[in-house]
Design an enzyme around this catalytic site. Structure first.
Site, PDB file in Angstrom:
ATOM      1  N   TYR A  65      33.500  38.979  45.181  1.00 49.63           N
ATOM      2  CA  TYR A  65      32.259  39.293  44.635  1.00 49.63           C
ATOM      3  C   TYR A  65      31.297  38.075  44.996  1.00 49.63           C
ATOM      4  O   TYR A  65      30.282  38.488  45.474  1.00 49.63           O
ATOM      5  CB  TYR A  65      32.159  39.663  43.342  1.00 49.63           C
ATOM      6  CG  TYR A  65      30.566  40.086  42.708  1.00 49.63           C
ATOM      7  CD1 TYR A  65      30.080  41.206  42.913  1.00 49.63           C
ATOM      8  CD2 TYR A  65      29.816  38.963  42.166  1.00 49.63           C
ATOM      9  CE1 TYR A  65      28.984  41.828  42.541  1.00 49.63           C
ATOM     10  CE2 TYR A  65      28.614  39.422  41.723  1.00 49.63           C
ATOM     11  CZ  TYR A  65      28.009  40.558  41.814  1.00 49.63           C
ATOM     12  OH  TYR A  65      26.734  41.086  41.406  1.00 49.63           O
ATOM     13  N   SER A  83      22.631  37.888  44.003  1.00 48.41           N
ATOM     14  CA  SER A  83      23.066  37.535  42.688  1.00 48.41           C
ATOM     15  C   SER A  83      23.160  36.003  42.531  1.00 48.41           C
ATOM     16  O   SER A  83      23.371  35.207  43.661  1.00 48.41           O
ATOM     17  CB  SER A  83      24.548  37.963  42.287  1.00 48.41           C
ATOM     18  OG  SER A  83      25.151  37.285  41.178  1.00 48.41           O
TER      19      SER A  83
END
Length: 250
Positions: free
Chosen positions: A155, A141
């Protein structure tokens, strides 16, 4: 080289499900894994009906169970007669501010996104090293570029681990027949991103996001921030510009 036999984890929804549809339309044989096996079975039936010439195998899999990852990858390799590409896609977007009593959400995200990814890499590369070929794809990501505050801290840290793992494996295997690709998607409209609150003017449609991902995978690029030039620019900014300049992106 055409990678004909492709394994995708986290294939019951979102990015994994749409990648499966794209590769099926190209005539590829698929091995699909996820915890929600009933959704995998529905997807398998859909793909077989739309593309009757392909093979589609499915297995229930929790990527935090290392022994299960190794076993399932081996079973799917045997069922398809080999694996040419493994897409490490399974992930969680749960999170809470650290120290607020929701360690369960943060630990689940860390275990799934990083430890689970490491288990998948172990299983995939065990297969690829034996056959002396293969393409390993890690879905990280853009949040891996910079630690995100608040409920996204765990995350972003987990995805930073995935990116570092991809970078390490790219360097290690660069002179071998095994290729490693690390994808760094920005905001793409999925159920997971919606629950995480990742909605903004920068959010790409699921179709555009997956088109960009499949294109980068097929080119076997080592590292790709996507979709589009805006996310390549944000990727560079987050990695190299001062925090004071980039805070609006996080």
């Amino acid at each position: 080289m055409t990678r004909q036999k492709i394994l995708i984890t986290g294939a019951s929804s979102g990015l994994g499900e749409e990648m499966a549809r794209r590769f099926a339309a190209q005539g590829r044989d698929l091995a699909l894994c996820a915890r929600r096996v009933e959704r995998l079975e529905a997807l398998r039936d859909e793909l077989r009906a739309s593309h009757p010439g392909i093979a589609v195998a499915v297995r229930e899999l929790d990527v935090t169970d290392h022994d299960a990852v190794v076993r399932v990858f081996g079973e799917l390799r045997d069922e398809l007669g080999g694996l040419d590409r493994v897409v490490v896609n399974a992930g969680l977007g749960r999170g809470a501010r650290i120290g607020t009593g929701r360690a369960d959400a943060n630990l689940a995200t860390a275990r799934t996104n990083f430890v689970g990814a490491l288990s998948q890499c172990e299983a995939a590369l065990g297969i690829f090293r034996k056959q002396n070929s293969g393409h390993l794809v890690l879905v990280s990501s853009v949040s891996a570029d910079r630690g995100l505050p608040g409920p996204k801290a765990a995350y972003s840290a987990s995805k930073a681990g995935v990116s570092a793992l991809g970078e390490a494996l790219t360097a290690e295997l660069r002179k071998s027949p095994i290729v490693v690709t690390t994808l760094l998607p920005g905001y793409i409209a999925t159920d997971m991103s919606s629950k995480a609150g990742d909605s903004s003017a920068l959010t790409a449609t699921l179709g555009d996001g997956v088109d960009a991902m499949v294109s980068a995978i097929e080119k076997e690029t080592n590292r790709a921030a996507l979709p589009g030039i805006k996310w390549r620019g944000i990727d560079v900014a987050l990695r190299f510009l001062p925090h004071a300049w980039t805070s609006r992106f996080v």
